[in-house]
Write a protein that holds these residues in place. Sequence first.
Motif, mmCIF file in Angstrom:
data_model
loop_
_atom_site.group_PDB
_atom_site.id
_atom_site.type_symbol
_atom_site.label_atom_id
_atom_site.label_comp_id
_atom_site.label_asym_id
_atom_site.label_seq_id
_atom_site.Cartn_x
_atom_site.Cartn_y
_atom_site.Cartn_z
ATOM 1 N N ARG A 102 66.659 -43.105 11.492
ATOM 2 C CA ARG A 102 67.619 -42.547 10.548
ATOM 3 C C ARG A 102 69.061 -42.765 11.003
ATOM 4 O O ARG A 102 69.932 -43.064 10.197
ATOM 5 C CB ARG A 102 67.324 -41.065 10.329
ATOM 6 N N GLU A 103 69.312 -42.624 12.311
ATOM 7 C CA GLU A 103 70.687 -42.722 12.790
ATOM 8 C C GLU A 103 71.185 -44.162 12.877
ATOM 9 O O GLU A 103 72.369 -44.429 12.666
ATOM 10 C CB GLU A 103 70.803 -42.047 14.163
ATOM 11 N N GLN A 104 70.297 -45.102 13.194
ATOM 12 C CA GLN A 104 70.722 -46.491 13.360
ATOM 13 C C GLN A 104 70.524 -47.333 12.101
ATOM 14 O O GLN A 104 71.293 -48.237 11.822
ATOM 15 C CB GLN A 104 69.971 -47.134 14.532
ATOM 16 N N PHE A 105 69.454 -47.069 11.345
ATOM 17 C CA PHE A 105 69.166 -47.853 10.151
ATOM 18 C C PHE A 105 69.554 -47.123 8.871
ATOM 19 O O PHE A 105 69.648 -47.730 7.812
ATOM 20 C CB PHE A 105 67.679 -48.226 10.091
ATOM 21 N N ASN A 164 51.445 -39.494 10.368
ATOM 22 C CA ASN A 164 51.996 -40.835 10.158
ATOM 23 C C ASN A 164 53.024 -41.143 11.240
ATOM 24 O O ASN A 164 53.700 -40.243 11.747
ATOM 25 C CB ASN A 164 52.718 -40.944 8.802
ATOM 26 N N TYR A 165 53.158 -42.440 11.556
ATOM 27 C CA TYR A 165 54.316 -42.929 12.296
ATOM 28 C C TYR A 165 55.298 -43.512 11.286
ATOM 29 O O TYR A 165 54.885 -44.210 10.350
ATOM 30 C CB TYR A 165 53.924 -44.027 13.286
ATOM 31 N N GLU A 166 56.580 -43.257 11.470
ATOM 32 C CA GLU A 166 57.593 -43.949 10.678
ATOM 33 C C GLU A 166 58.115 -45.108 11.511
ATOM 34 O O GLU A 166 58.363 -44.979 12.708
ATOM 35 C CB GLU A 166 58.719 -43.022 10.220
ATOM 36 N N ILE A 167 58.268 -46.259 10.859
ATOM 37 C CA ILE A 167 58.641 -47.486 11.553
ATOM 38 C C ILE A 167 59.623 -48.286 10.710
ATOM 39 O O ILE A 167 59.652 -48.163 9.482
ATOM 40 C CB ILE A 167 57.411 -48.378 11.852
ATOM 41 N N VAL A 168 60.427 -49.108 11.368
ATOM 42 C CA VAL A 168 61.226 -50.138 10.705
ATOM 43 C C VAL A 168 60.786 -51.462 11.305
ATOM 44 O O VAL A 168 60.862 -51.657 12.524
ATOM 45 C CB VAL A 168 62.737 -49.933 10.906
ATOM 46 N N ILE A 169 60.307 -52.375 10.472
ATOM 47 C CA ILE A 169 59.722 -53.625 10.953
ATOM 48 C C ILE A 169 60.265 -54.807 10.153
ATOM 49 O O ILE A 169 60.802 -54.638 9.051
ATOM 50 C CB ILE A 169 58.183 -53.599 10.846
ATOM 51 N N ASP A 170 60.116 -56.006 10.729
ATOM 52 C CA ASP A 170 60.459 -57.223 10.000
ATOM 53 C C ASP A 170 59.187 -57.840 9.416
ATOM 54 O O ASP A 170 58.090 -57.282 9.544
ATOM 55 C CB ASP A 170 61.205 -58.209 10.909
ATOM 56 N N LYS A 171 59.339 -59.005 8.773
ATOM 57 C CA LYS A 171 58.185 -59.628 8.115
ATOM 58 C C LYS A 171 57.100 -60.013 9.113
ATOM 59 O O LYS A 171 55.904 -59.887 8.834
ATOM 60 C CB LYS A 171 58.646 -60.860 7.332
ATOM 61 N N ALA A 172 57.520 -60.491 10.291
ATOM 62 C CA ALA A 172 56.540 -60.911 11.297
ATOM 63 C C ALA A 172 55.681 -59.734 11.747
ATOM 64 O O ALA A 172 54.450 -59.843 11.856
ATOM 65 C CB ALA A 172 57.253 -61.546 12.488
ATOM 66 N N MET A 173 56.309 -58.593 12.007
ATOM 67 C CA MET A 173 55.553 -57.425 12.436
ATOM 68 C C MET A 173 54.684 -56.879 11.320
ATOM 69 O O MET A 173 53.581 -56.390 11.563
ATOM 70 C CB MET A 173 56.516 -56.344 12.936
ATOM 71 N N HIS A 174 55.165 -56.995 10.093
ATOM 72 C CA HIS A 174 54.355 -56.573 8.949
ATOM 73 C C HIS A 174 53.065 -57.391 8.888
ATOM 74 O O HIS A 174 51.974 -56.843 8.674
ATOM 75 C CB HIS A 174 55.162 -56.747 7.660
ATOM 76 N N GLU A 180 68.170 -60.111 8.493
ATOM 77 C CA GLU A 180 66.770 -60.325 8.159
ATOM 78 C C GLU A 180 66.236 -59.132 7.371
ATOM 79 O O GLU A 180 66.750 -58.020 7.490
ATOM 80 C CB GLU A 180 65.930 -60.535 9.426
ATOM 81 N N ALA A 181 65.238 -59.380 6.545
ATOM 82 C CA ALA A 181 64.632 -58.303 5.762
ATOM 83 C C ALA A 181 63.926 -57.323 6.686
ATOM 84 O O ALA A 181 63.230 -57.725 7.627
ATOM 85 C CB ALA A 181 63.643 -58.881 4.757
ATOM 86 N N THR A 182 64.134 -56.035 6.445
ATOM 87 C CA THR A 182 63.441 -55.000 7.201
ATOM 88 C C THR A 182 62.736 -54.061 6.235
ATOM 89 O O THR A 182 63.150 -53.902 5.085
ATOM 90 C CB THR A 182 64.408 -54.193 8.089
ATOM 91 N N PHE A 183 61.690 -53.431 6.720
ATOM 92 C CA PHE A 183 60.856 -52.572 5.893
ATOM 93 C C PHE A 183 60.663 -51.229 6.594
ATOM 94 O O PHE A 183 60.236 -51.189 7.757
ATOM 95 C CB PHE A 183 59.504 -53.234 5.630
ATOM 96 N N TYR A 184 60.993 -50.179 5.881
ATOM 97 C CA TYR A 184 60.806 -48.820 6.389
ATOM 98 C C TYR A 184 59.477 -48.323 5.846
ATOM 99 O O TYR A 184 59.279 -48.256 4.622
ATOM 100 C CB TYR A 184 61.966 -47.944 5.936
ATOM 101 N N CYS A 185 58.559 -47.982 6.748
ATOM 102 C CA CYS A 185 57.178 -47.707 6.342
ATOM 103 C C CYS A 185 56.596 -46.522 7.109
ATOM 104 O O CYS A 185 57.113 -46.111 8.157
ATOM 105 C CB CYS A 185 56.279 -48.918 6.641
ATOM 106 N N PHE A 186 55.517 -46.011 6.579
ATOM 107 C CA PHE A 186 54.638 -45.099 7.297
ATOM 108 C C PHE A 186 53.415 -45.881 7.773
ATOM 109 O O PHE A 186 52.914 -46.765 7.064
ATOM 110 C CB PHE A 186 54.157 -43.962 6.394
#
Length: 199
Positions: free
Chosen positions: A84-87, A144-154, A176-182
């Motif tokens: 939340r603080e960085q992204f 759940n874990y909350e994560i921010v990931i890129d396409k490769a990690m997805h 780069e595209a990032t995804f905020y997910c559970f």
Amino acid sequence: MTNYIETYKGYKASLPPPLIQEMFSLRKASFIDRRNWDIDSYSGGGYELDSYDDEDSFYILLAQDSRCTATVRLRPSQCRNFTREQFGFSFSLNGTADMNIWEASRFCINSNMQAHRKKKGLDIRTVSIFHAMVEHGLTYGIDNYEIVIDKAMHRILCRSDWHPVLLNEGTGSRNEATFYCFLPCNLEQLNRLSHIIKN
């Protein structure tokens, strides 16, 4: 070099100091040297660590020949939160107020050490870290874990049969595209990861 991998779990004060130093060195090699991330908190030197590496952070580390070969940082989401603080991402409280949610960040693997490949082209160290995360989640009642990931990690998560639930999208420090997910934590997920490890 041996193929034997040890798993360490705990808060920083409970882990071997040389292994903690190895972890911060691995993070620097992975994020600064290899991926060229622009990390505001990094001001030079051989280690990558930030203000979130405090007493609230729980670490999972894999060690091979007494060296850190993979790691992830976990934090209860009610604490100061990197996501939340960085992204600037946050999840709606609707339907989540009663959930126990933790943040997972700083996942990396030592690409210079021997890889342990299994089916689906997955490195067994990756699946082992994921498996340990779900074990930790079940122990601590994490939903759940909350994560921010890129396409490769997805892609890696999906190949591991751990499917992220998309909450929001954004861009990283290199646009780069990032995804905020559970990432859901439950016994079914643990069994899926166990199956990959055993087969």
